[in-house]
Write a protein that holds these residues in place. Structure first.
Motif, PDB file in Angstrom:
ATOM      1  N   ARG A   1       0.827  -1.206   0.000  1.00  0.00           N
ATOM      2  CA  ARG A   1       0.000   0.000   0.000  1.00  0.00           C
ATOM      3  C   ARG A   1       0.863   1.258   0.000  1.00  0.00           C
ATOM      4  NH1 ARG A   1      -1.782  -3.065   4.013  1.00  0.00           N
ATOM      5  NH2 ARG A   1      -0.944  -1.622   5.565  1.00  0.00           N
ATOM      6  N   ILE A   2       1.805   1.303   0.928  1.00  0.00           N
ATOM      7  CA  ILE A   2       2.625   2.509   1.048  1.00  0.00           C
ATOM      8  C   ILE A   2       3.512   2.696  -0.185  1.00  0.00           C
ATOM      9  CG2 ILE A   2       4.482   1.363   2.336  1.00  0.00           C
ATOM     10  CD1 ILE A   2       4.841   3.951   3.917  1.00  0.00           C
ATOM     11  N   ALA A   3       3.934   1.601  -0.799  1.00  0.00           N
ATOM     12  CA  ALA A   3       4.777   1.699  -1.995  1.00  0.00           C
ATOM     13  C   ALA A   3       4.014   2.345  -3.149  1.00  0.00           C
ATOM     14  CB  ALA A   3       5.284   0.325  -2.400  1.00  0.00           C
ATOM     15  N   ARG A   4       2.744   1.997  -3.294  1.00  0.00           N
ATOM     16  CA  ARG A   4       1.964   2.575  -4.391  1.00  0.00           C
ATOM     17  C   ARG A   4       1.765   4.073  -4.198  1.00  0.00           C
ATOM     18  NH1 ARG A   4      -0.629  -2.673  -4.161  1.00  0.00           N
ATOM     19  NH2 ARG A   4      -2.106  -1.947  -2.574  1.00  0.00           N
ATOM     20  N   VAL A   5       1.505   4.493  -2.963  1.00  0.00           N
ATOM     21  CA  VAL A   5       1.336   5.927  -2.706  1.00  0.00           C
ATOM     22  C   VAL A   5       2.671   6.651  -2.840  1.00  0.00           C
ATOM     23  CG1 VAL A   5       0.563   7.667  -1.056  1.00  0.00           C
ATOM     24  CG2 VAL A   5      -0.604   5.455  -1.168  1.00  0.00           C
ATOM     25  N   ALA A   6       3.723   6.068  -2.325  1.00  0.00           N
ATOM     26  CA  ALA A   6       5.050   6.694  -2.410  1.00  0.00           C
ATOM     27  C   ALA A   6       5.488   6.869  -3.853  1.00  0.00           C
ATOM     28  CB  ALA A   6       6.073   5.857  -1.651  1.00  0.00           C
ATOM     29  N   GLY A   7       5.110   5.916  -4.704  1.00  0.00           N
ATOM     30  CA  GLY A   7       5.471   6.022  -6.114  1.00  0.00           C
ATOM     31  C   GLY A   7       4.893   7.252  -6.778  1.00  0.00           C
ATOM     32  N   ARG A   8       3.729   7.682  -6.287  1.00  0.00           N
ATOM     33  CA  ARG A   8       3.104   8.890  -6.837  1.00  0.00           C
ATOM     34  C   ARG A   8       3.543  10.151  -6.099  1.00  0.00           C
ATOM     35  NH1 ARG A   8      -1.259   5.028  -6.871  1.00  0.00           N
ATOM     36  NH2 ARG A   8      -2.040   5.772  -4.853  1.00  0.00           N
ATOM     37  N   LEU A   9       3.909  10.002  -4.834  1.00  0.00           N
ATOM     38  CA  LEU A   9       4.197  11.161  -3.972  1.00  0.00           C
ATOM     39  C   LEU A   9       5.636  11.619  -4.021  1.00  0.00           C
ATOM     40  CD1 LEU A   9       3.224  13.036  -1.565  1.00  0.00           C
ATOM     41  CD2 LEU A   9       4.025  11.199  -0.059  1.00  0.00           C
ATOM     42  N   LEU A  10       6.565  10.676  -3.997  1.00  0.00           N
ATOM     43  CA  LEU A  10       7.974  11.014  -3.803  1.00  0.00           C
ATOM     44  C   LEU A  10       8.712  11.120  -5.125  1.00  0.00           C
ATOM     45  CD1 LEU A  10       8.771   8.625  -0.818  1.00  0.00           C
ATOM     46  CD2 LEU A  10       8.063  11.023  -0.714  1.00  0.00           C
ATOM     47  N   THR A  11       9.485  12.173  -5.249  1.00  0.00           N
ATOM     48  CA  THR A  11      10.320  12.346  -6.442  1.00  0.00           C
ATOM     49  C   THR A  11      11.801  12.196  -6.118  1.00  0.00           C
ATOM     50  OG1 THR A  11      10.357  14.750  -6.095  1.00  0.00           O
ATOM     51  CG2 THR A  11       8.627  13.873  -7.533  1.00  0.00           C
ATOM     52  N   ALA A  12      12.121  12.015  -4.843  1.00  0.00           N
ATOM     53  CA  ALA A  12      13.520  11.875  -4.431  1.00  0.00           C
ATOM     54  C   ALA A  12      13.586  11.060  -3.152  1.00  0.00           C
ATOM     55  CB  ALA A  12      14.152  13.248  -4.205  1.00  0.00           C
ATOM     56  N   ARG A  13      14.776  10.511  -2.853  1.00  0.00           N
ATOM     57  CA  ARG A  13      14.977   9.836  -1.579  1.00  0.00           C
ATOM     58  C   ARG A  13      14.931  10.870  -0.445  1.00  0.00           C
ATOM     59  NH1 ARG A  13      17.699   5.000  -0.837  1.00  0.00           N
ATOM     60  NH2 ARG A  13      19.394   5.882   0.425  1.00  0.00           N
ATOM     61  N   PRO A  14      14.642  10.409   0.777  1.00  0.00           N
ATOM     62  CA  PRO A  14      14.543  11.352   1.900  1.00  0.00           C
ATOM     63  C   PRO A  14      15.831  12.098   2.217  1.00  0.00           C
ATOM     64  CG  PRO A  14      13.452   9.288   2.425  1.00  0.00           C
ATOM     65  CD  PRO A  14      14.192   9.071   1.145  1.00  0.00           C
ATOM     66  N   ALA A  15      16.977  11.551   1.831  1.00  0.00           N
ATOM     67  CA  ALA A  15      18.263  12.210   2.097  1.00  0.00           C
ATOM     68  C   ALA A  15      19.334  11.547   1.236  1.00  0.00           C
ATOM     69  CB  ALA A  15      18.629  12.104   3.576  1.00  0.00           C
TER      70      ALA A  15
END
Length: 214
Positions: free
Chosen positions: A29-43
């Motif tokens: 679940r979180i991977a699918r949302v992260a795929g749309r939300l995140l454009t970069a690693r956290p650091a």
């Protein structure tokens, strides 16, 4: 759903009711949302901390050392003591309500019909805020276990495993070797792993050897 003008408390009440179960391990679940939300690693560098006891102390110690050496440092820990903001820190300071609310709005805009637990929202919120802040190092504390914990969505450059004891046996297993194996799930191929126990459990050593960890 709350709005940008709603209080953080209203948002936290909302996200606590989205998913039917408080604990629901898994990364799909979180991977699918992260795929749309995140454009970069956290650091630029990620240090993930798992274990039964001492996770928070490990994060606090590393945070202090890195800040003292002029690195920009983000930290995600749980649970909080006084207020939710304590879970997400940038350069030693808890982020503001406004930053958290902006992040929650971004998550909702990308969540579609995915159901997220409170902890999954928290982890995604940290990832999103950190990625926008252009941090040198992000310290990520696992919530429960390791292998299927939301934090493990992000590949660690260094895995830290603190002491192992019997905990959350309904989800992690009934014996120490099985629990250690779940926590060893944060180890990545060819990346360093640090274990705070003098004699690590065999399942941790086997995982590190399998992945040629340093």
């Amino acid at each position: 759903m709350p709005s940008k003008d709603s209080s953080l408390d209203s948002w936290l009440e909302y996200i606590s009711g989205v998913h039917p179960r408080e604990i629901d391990l898994g990364l799909d679940r979180i991977a699918r949302v992260a795929g749309r939300l995140l454009t970069a690693r956290p650091a630029k560098q990620i240090i993930t901390v798992a274990g039964t006891n001492g996770k928070g102390s490990n994060v606090a110690a590393m945070e202090a050392v890195l800040l003292a050496n002029n690195y920009s440092v983000a930290a995600f820990t749980s649970p909080h003591i006084h207020c939710f903001n304590e879970r997400i820190r940038v350069n030693g300071k808890s982020v503001s309500d406004d930053v958290l609310i902006d992040g929650l709005i971004a998550i909702e805009a990308n969540r579609s019909d995915e159901s997220l637990s409170y902890f999954e929202y928290s982890a995604l919120l940290a990832f999103y805020i950190f990625s926008k802040a252009d941090m040198d190092v992000a310290l990520l504390e696992v919530g429960l276990g390791g292998r299927l914990d939301a934090v493990n969505l992000i590949d660690a450059d260094i895995a830290v495993i603190s002491s192992i004891a019997l905990d959350h046996q309904d989800w992690l297993g009934s014996d120490l070797d099985g629990i250690a194996a779940e926590k060893a799930g944060i180890i990545r191929e060819g990346k360093p792993v640090v274990c705070s126990e003098e004699n690590p459990r065999s399942t941790i050593l086997e995982r590190a050897e399998l992945l040629s960890s340093k």
